[in-house]
Design a protein around this motif. Structure first.
Motif, PDB file in Angstrom:
ATOM      1  N   ALA A 291      -2.459 -66.923  33.153  1.00  0.00           N
ATOM      2  CA  ALA A 291      -1.011 -67.125  33.288  1.00  0.00           C
ATOM      3  C   ALA A 291      -0.638 -67.665  34.666  1.00  0.00           C
ATOM      4  CB  ALA A 291      -0.277 -65.812  33.013  1.00  0.00           C
ATOM      5  N   ILE A 292      -1.230 -67.109  35.721  1.00  0.00           N
ATOM      6  CA  ILE A 292      -0.876 -67.580  37.072  1.00  0.00           C
ATOM      7  C   ILE A 292      -1.407 -68.996  37.298  1.00  0.00           C
ATOM      8  CG2 ILE A 292      -2.905 -66.641  38.251  1.00  0.00           C
ATOM      9  CD1 ILE A 292       0.701 -66.746  39.594  1.00  0.00           C
ATOM     10  N   SER A 293      -2.549 -69.335  36.714  1.00  0.00           N
ATOM     11  CA  SER A 293      -3.084 -70.700  36.844  1.00  0.00           C
ATOM     12  C   SER A 293      -2.163 -71.706  36.168  1.00  0.00           C
ATOM     13  CB  SER A 293      -4.486 -70.776  36.231  1.00  0.00           C
ATOM     14  OG  SER A 293      -5.379 -69.914  36.895  1.00  0.00           O
TER      15      SER A 293
ATOM     16  N   SER B 294       2.083 -81.589  29.385  1.00  0.00           N
ATOM     17  CA  SER B 294       1.207 -81.605  30.564  1.00  0.00           C
ATOM     18  C   SER B 294       0.799 -80.200  30.974  1.00  0.00           C
ATOM     19  CB  SER B 294       1.911 -82.303  31.729  1.00  0.00           C
ATOM     20  OG  SER B 294       2.225 -83.638  31.406  1.00  0.00           O
ATOM     21  N   VAL B 295       1.758 -79.276  30.912  1.00  0.00           N
ATOM     22  CA  VAL B 295       1.446 -77.882  31.245  1.00  0.00           C
ATOM     23  C   VAL B 295       0.443 -77.317  30.246  1.00  0.00           C
ATOM     24  CG1 VAL B 295       2.384 -75.559  31.485  1.00  0.00           C
ATOM     25  CG2 VAL B 295       3.682 -77.508  32.356  1.00  0.00           C
ATOM     26  N   LEU B 296       0.650 -77.616  28.962  1.00  0.00           N
ATOM     27  CA  LEU B 296      -0.285 -77.146  27.932  1.00  0.00           C
ATOM     28  C   LEU B 296      -1.670 -77.737  28.129  1.00  0.00           C
ATOM     29  CD1 LEU B 296       1.573 -77.017  24.487  1.00  0.00           C
ATOM     30  CD2 LEU B 296       0.683 -75.128  25.839  1.00  0.00           C
ATOM     31  N   ALA B 297      -1.733 -79.009  28.560  1.00  0.00           N
ATOM     32  CA  ALA B 297      -3.024 -79.670  28.782  1.00  0.00           C
ATOM     33  C   ALA B 297      -3.829 -78.939  29.853  1.00  0.00           C
ATOM     34  CB  ALA B 297      -2.794 -81.124  29.186  1.00  0.00           C
ATOM     35  N   VAL B 298      -3.133 -78.468  30.884  1.00  0.00           N
ATOM     36  CA  VAL B 298      -3.814 -77.668  31.914  1.00  0.00           C
ATOM     37  C   VAL B 298      -4.355 -76.389  31.293  1.00  0.00           C
ATOM     38  CG1 VAL B 298      -3.499 -76.367  34.051  1.00  0.00           C
ATOM     39  CG2 VAL B 298      -2.408 -78.596  33.782  1.00  0.00           C
ATOM     40  N   GLY B 299      -3.532 -75.760  30.450  1.00  0.00           N
ATOM     41  CA  GLY B 299      -3.946 -74.516  29.797  1.00  0.00           C
ATOM     42  C   GLY B 299      -5.134 -74.689  28.882  1.00  0.00           C
ATOM     43  N   HIS B 300      -5.249 -75.885  28.257  1.00  0.00           N
ATOM     44  CA  HIS B 300      -6.358 -76.132  27.330  1.00  0.00           C
ATOM     45  C   HIS B 300      -7.702 -76.020  28.041  1.00  0.00           C
ATOM     46  CE1 HIS B 300      -3.455 -78.660  24.650  1.00  0.00           C
ATOM     47  NE2 HIS B 300      -3.284 -77.365  24.505  1.00  0.00           N
ATOM     48  N   ASP B 301      -7.787 -76.566  29.244  1.00  0.00           N
ATOM     49  CA  ASP B 301      -9.047 -76.509  29.993  1.00  0.00           C
ATOM     50  C   ASP B 301      -9.377 -75.076  30.412  1.00  0.00           C
ATOM     51  OD1 ASP B 301      -9.367 -79.253  29.820  1.00  0.00           O
ATOM     52  OD2 ASP B 301      -8.291 -79.637  31.682  1.00  0.00           O
ATOM     53  N   ILE B 302      -8.348 -74.330  30.782  1.00  0.00           N
ATOM     54  CA  ILE B 302      -8.569 -72.948  31.229  1.00  0.00           C
ATOM     55  C   ILE B 302      -8.994 -72.064  30.071  1.00  0.00           C
ATOM     56  CG2 ILE B 302      -7.495 -70.947  32.339  1.00  0.00           C
ATOM     57  CD1 ILE B 302      -5.548 -72.899  33.684  1.00  0.00           C
ATOM     58  N   ILE B 303      -8.397 -72.315  28.892  1.00  0.00           N
ATOM     59  CA  ILE B 303      -8.685 -71.490  27.715  1.00  0.00           C
ATOM     60  C   ILE B 303     -10.177 -71.462  27.409  1.00  0.00           C
ATOM     61  CG2 ILE B 303      -8.492 -71.446  25.192  1.00  0.00           C
ATOM     62  CD1 ILE B 303      -5.557 -72.235  25.529  1.00  0.00           C
ATOM     63  N   GLY B 304     -10.811 -72.662  27.465  1.00  0.00           N
ATOM     64  CA  GLY B 304     -12.234 -72.746  27.110  1.00  0.00           C
ATOM     65  C   GLY B 304     -13.105 -71.831  27.939  1.00  0.00           C
ATOM     66  N   THR B 305     -12.901 -71.846  29.256  1.00  0.00           N
ATOM     67  CA  THR B 305     -13.751 -71.037  30.130  1.00  0.00           C
ATOM     68  C   THR B 305     -13.399 -69.559  30.064  1.00  0.00           C
ATOM     69  OG1 THR B 305     -12.250 -71.524  31.971  1.00  0.00           O
ATOM     70  CG2 THR B 305     -14.180 -72.922  31.732  1.00  0.00           C
ATOM     71  N   MET B 306     -12.094 -69.231  30.009  1.00  0.00           N
ATOM     72  CA  MET B 306     -11.694 -67.826  30.040  1.00  0.00           C
ATOM     73  C   MET B 306     -12.037 -67.106  28.739  1.00  0.00           C
ATOM     74  SD  MET B 306     -10.779 -67.219  33.025  1.00  0.00           S
ATOM     75  CE  MET B 306     -10.301 -65.526  32.716  1.00  0.00           C
TER      76      MET B 306
ATOM     77  N   GLY C  33      -8.442 -59.819  22.288  1.00  0.00           N
ATOM     78  CA  GLY C  33      -8.260 -60.136  23.699  1.00  0.00           C
ATOM     79  C   GLY C  33      -8.221 -61.638  23.928  1.00  0.00           C
ATOM     80  N   SER C  34      -9.099 -62.376  23.238  1.00  0.00           N
ATOM     81  CA  SER C  34      -9.115 -63.836  23.366  1.00  0.00           C
ATOM     82  C   SER C  34      -7.841 -64.449  22.794  1.00  0.00           C
ATOM     83  CB  SER C  34     -10.343 -64.412  22.637  1.00  0.00           C
ATOM     84  OG  SER C  34     -11.532 -63.927  23.218  1.00  0.00           O
ATOM     85  N   ILE C  35      -7.392 -63.908  21.669  1.00  0.00           N
ATOM     86  CA  ILE C  35      -6.137 -64.403  21.072  1.00  0.00           C
ATOM     87  C   ILE C  35      -4.972 -64.164  22.022  1.00  0.00           C
ATOM     88  CG2 ILE C  35      -4.466 -63.988  19.213  1.00  0.00           C
ATOM     89  CD1 ILE C  35      -6.902 -63.396  17.391  1.00  0.00           C
ATOM     90  N   GLY C  36      -4.962 -63.001  22.673  1.00  0.00           N
ATOM     91  CA  GLY C  36      -3.910 -62.693  23.631  1.00  0.00           C
ATOM     92  C   GLY C  36      -3.905 -63.674  24.796  1.00  0.00           C
ATOM     93  N   MET C  37      -5.079 -64.035  25.284  1.00  0.00           N
ATOM     94  CA  MET C  37      -5.168 -64.991  26.394  1.00  0.00           C
ATOM     95  C   MET C  37      -4.670 -66.373  25.984  1.00  0.00           C
ATOM     96  SD  MET C  37      -8.608 -64.178  28.558  1.00  0.00           S
ATOM     97  CE  MET C  37      -9.698 -64.682  27.239  1.00  0.00           C
ATOM     98  N   VAL C  38      -5.068 -66.824  24.793  1.00  0.00           N
ATOM     99  CA  VAL C  38      -4.624 -68.138  24.308  1.00  0.00           C
ATOM    100  C   VAL C  38      -3.109 -68.141  24.109  1.00  0.00           C
ATOM    101  CG1 VAL C  38      -4.788 -69.785  22.407  1.00  0.00           C
ATOM    102  CG2 VAL C  38      -6.843 -68.642  23.227  1.00  0.00           C
TER     103      VAL C  38
END
Length: 394
Positions: free
Chosen positions: A275-277, A300-312, A357-362
């Motif tokens: 969330a903070i990222s 654009s904001v979602l695009a940033v989140g897409h990259d973070i989702i994969g690793t987290m 937990g993964s669903i919550g993060m996404v």
């Protein structure tokens, strides 16, 4: 210079406020929670002692576990604290694959003392004293974080200390109250607020990240609660759940709420990270181009989140796999059938925790992006005059 002074004031206020909050919780919370705790079931004392002399040493290396020994020892020990401080006792130490704390002359360790049927104290070697090494590692972490992060590092450590204090002094005792889920939700909200204030001060970014985190973990928790009910799972099926059931026999303890709370706590840190990222990226995108169309900004904001989702998500699943490695080895070693082990309640709960937990993060990524639009773009749009108004003025 004025900006620096303002930042210093914020840093000092934040540090003092968090320290006072931690201190207040530690001293005040027990007055409200202690009556929920049962009386101790332990009749023995746990004290520090030092081995003086080994009289018999009949041990040999364990053939199955490296670095462990089997057999027995006889020795004398001097107790270093408590009512038996300074007294010397004889003790027998039995070693095996599951218990292999070896006594040697000069060893200072943790010993148990209990009274036999004649009222005489009996002493056993309980375990090695590992506390100093835990403290040393914690100090090393603190030094590294402060050296790298400076004041931000210090504030991050305080946020971590605050989170741990809330969980130990409020969430855990709160599980024995009439409304454990409400206690967990409120505590998580407070943890989010304090953590993000430490990271981003009192800013829109902090507010957006807190909102995204809270929405994500609540969604994950309720999802686990609902599917737990559907699959007929309960807190009794979790690790140490049976012991909790014995503790709850004389109390109105809602053990079914443990699934919800465990998901809430386990995915809180990773969800806050995401969330903070995303919130930071949203802020930087707005600062770089405040006139970016709303739809493009959201994408654009979602695009940033897409990259973070994969690793987290990978991080959370790998953490689950690492914690469950002995269980996986047992399944493989015993040739358990898929339909057999996939329906074991303990395994299902671990999978449920990882997936929810993964669903919550996404989910937190999506909601953080939405909140970013409202926090940054909407207010900016209101401040900008409409095109028609400009032409009218001209």
């Amino acid at each position: 210079m004025k900006i620096n002074q303002e930042k210093i004031k914020n840093d000092v206020f934040s540090v003092i406020f968090t320290i006072l909050s931690i201190t207040s919780i530690v001293f005040i919370a027990p007055h409200f929670t202690e009556h929920y705790r049962q009386k101790s079931i332990y009749t023995q004392q746990f004290v520090s002692g030092t081995v003086l002399e080994i009289s018999e040493n009949n041990i040999q290396e364990d053939p199955f576990v490296d670095g462990r020994f089997t057999g027995n020892q006889k020795f004398t020990v001097r107790i270093n604290e408590g009512e038996y401080k300074g007294q010397v006792f004889s003790s027998v130490n039995t070693l095996g694959s599951l218990r292999s704390a070896i006594a040697y002359e000069g060893l200072t360790a943790v010993f148990t003392i209990r009274l036999d049927k004649n009222g005489q104290p009996v002493v056993w070697l309980y375990n090695y004293n590992r506390q100093p090494y835990i403290y040393l590692l914690a100090i090393f972490l603190a030094v590294i974080v402060i050296l790298v992060g400076r004041i931000k590092g210090l504030r991050s450590l305080l946020a971590l200390a605050f989170s741990g204090t809330v969980i130990l002094y409020i969430v855990v005792p709160g599980m024995w109250t009439e409304h454990p889920m409400a206690v967990a939700v409120l505590s998580s909200t407070v943890i989010c607020a304090v953590s993000f204030i430490q990271i981003a001060d009192f800013s829109k970014k902090a507010l957006v990240a807190a909102g995204g985190t809270f929405t994500g973990i609540i969604f994950a928790g309720f999802l686990a609660f609902i599917f737990g009910r559907i699959m007929n799972l309960s807190g009794v099926d979790m690790e140490k759940g049976e012991s909790l059931l014995y503790l709850a026999q004389n109390r109105n303890f809602k053990i079914s709420s443990i699934l919800f709370v465990s998901i809430l706590i386990s995915c809180l840190g990773a969800t806050m990270d995401i969330a903070i990222s995303v919130a930071s990226s949203a802020e930087q995108l707005f600062l770089a181009n405040s006139k970016m169309p709303l739809k493009q900004y959201f994408s654009s904001v979602l695009a940033v989140g897409h990259d973070i989702i994969g690793t987290m998500t990978n991080t959370l699943i790998l953490a689950f796999c690492g914690a469950s490695l002995p269980l996986a080895m047992m399944i493989w070693g015993y040739h358990m059938n898929y339909i057999q082990f996939i329906n074991i309640p303990l395994i299902v709960i671990k999978i449920l925790q990882a997936l929810c937990g993964s669903i919550g993060m996404v989910t937190s990524v999506w909601f953080t992006a939405i909140y970013s639009v409202f926090a940054f773009k909407q207010k900016a749009a209101k401040k900008q005059p409409a095109t028609g108004d400009i032409h009218t003025r001209q």
